[in-house]
Design an enzyme around this catalytic site. Structure first.
Site, PDB file in Angstrom:
ATOM      1  CG  HIS A  64      -4.674   9.801  -0.370  1.00 34.38           C
ATOM      2  ND1 HIS A  64      -3.300   9.833  -0.445  1.00 34.38           N
ATOM      3  CD2 HIS A  64      -4.958   9.266   0.844  1.00 34.38           C
ATOM      4  CE1 HIS A  64      -2.783   9.330   0.669  1.00 34.38           C
ATOM      5  NE2 HIS A  64      -3.767   8.992   1.476  1.00 34.38           N
TER       6      HIS A  64
ATOM      7  CG  ASP B  28      -1.844   1.216   1.210  1.00 34.45           C
ATOM      8  OD1 ASP B  28      -2.886   1.123   0.537  1.00 34.45           O
ATOM      9  OD2 ASP B  28      -1.518   2.244   1.836  1.00 34.45           O
TER      10      ASP B  28
ATOM     11  CE  LYS C 223      -3.948   4.800   0.097  1.00 30.66           C
ATOM     12  NZ  LYS C 223      -2.529   4.410   0.193  1.00 30.66           N
TER      13      LYS C 223
ATOM     14  CE1 TYR D  68       0.368   7.905   2.299  1.00 28.65           C
ATOM     15  CE2 TYR D  68       0.886   5.635   1.763  1.00 28.65           C
ATOM     16  CZ  TYR D  68       0.021   6.570   2.278  1.00 28.65           C
ATOM     17  OH  TYR D  68      -1.189   6.162   2.794  1.00 28.65           O
TER      18      TYR D  68
END
Length: 309
Positions: free
Chosen positions: A111, A44, A78, A49
């Site tokens: 997201h 994930d 996302k 990120y």
């Protein structure tokens, strides 16, 4: 407990994944490589990120060494909340694929349902009023084009899911949200079950490393007396008990750790069960504690109201 769930697209999604939020660089590469060695097959991540290139390098190295095939791994990424406009969504997706070194993602999620244009230097947030249905339409195009094998959403409420389900075209197959023993999310889980949407729980251990207010710091799931009591009785760690609780409810879980012992422990969740009594005890811990409040997004029309928590 099955190691996989079947999405409404027919694809298989592993039930235990490796979360990568806040992991980057050497720590991520080392931890992910070990997780894949152990047998983790769900990764994930997200554009936000900033670690997709690191993930891509690990996958490239393992595939080149003959230790892994791309089709054996399920990658969730996302679309960032700064990319809700259609063209920006497609660009965000293409950048993720480039960094991950793959021609497709197994699941692509919006997201957040609220958009942001800019974070001002004075702390003021400039919101984007692009409606998430525009983003959803772009995801449907990516799905139909094959570069997103399934599509879904993250941090959406029931009302927002109903809006997505009301759109023509492919429906969502996947919802990701914060869920743990202090935040049971019964309403959303029941809704998703009725609509054949698989639900992934992020922060399944209660986000122990995340800073919260004083009341939240006192509410740490891993040291909750009930969880500790059950863990001693079943001879499993508190983390394993919390993850098993969600798995037995039909969630996918994505615990995060850079510690090899905990990565291994978090994966050892088969061949044992929590009793009905244990499950009932844990359900009673639900008290609405939310560790991810997205406070900077308060004021956006799509920011979830307290009654939807």
């Amino acid at each position: 407990m099955s190691r996989c769930m079947i999405l409404n697209t027919g694809s298989k999604m592993p039930t235990i994944g490796f979360g990568t939020y806040l992991l980057t660089g050497d720590a991520l590469r080392s931890s992910l490589d070990y997780a894949l060695f152990l047998g983790y097959r769900l990764i994930d991540t997200a554009y936000r990120y900033g670690n997709e290139a690191d993930i891509g390098q690990v996958l490239k190295d393992r595939i080149k060494a003959g230790k892994l095939k791309r089709k054996e791994v399920f990658i969730t990424t996302k679309i960032m909340k700064t990319h809700l406009k259609r063209a920006a969504t497609i660009h965000c997706h293409q950048k993720s694929l480039h960094d991950l070194g793959t021609s497709y993602a197994d699941s692509v999620l919006i997201h957040n349902p609220w958009g942001v244009l800019d974070y001002g230097s004075n702390g003021n947030v400039k919101f984007d009023t692009t409606h998430f249905t525009e983003t959803w339409s772009a995801l449907q195009s990516l799905f139909q084009g094959g570069s997103a094998r399934s599509i879904g959403v993250s941090n959406f409420t029931v009302k927002q899911l109903e809006t997505i389900l009301g759109c023509s075209g492919p429906p969502p197959s996947h919802l990701q949200l914060e869920c743990h023993a202090y935040l049971a999310q019964n309403k959303l889980k029941n809704f998703c079950d009725l609509n054949k949407i698989i639900v992934t729980a992020f922060a399944p251990l209660g986000a122990p490393a995340r800073q919260g207010d004083s009341s939240e710091k006192e509410k740490r799931l891993l040291s909750d007396p009930c969880i500790v009591q059950i863990s001693k009785r079943v001879k499993k760690s508190p983390a394993q008990v919390l993850l098993k609780f969600l798995l037995q409810r039909g969630f996918v879980v994505i615990p995060k750790s850079s510690n090899n012992d905990r990565i291994k422990e978090n994966f050892e969740l088969t061949n044992w069960k929590l009793s009905h009594k244990d499950m009932d005890m844990i359900f009673k811990l639900d008290c609405g504690v939310r560790y991810f409040k997205f406070n900077s997004s308060k004021g956006h029309p799509e920011y979830f109201p307290d009654e939807d928590f």
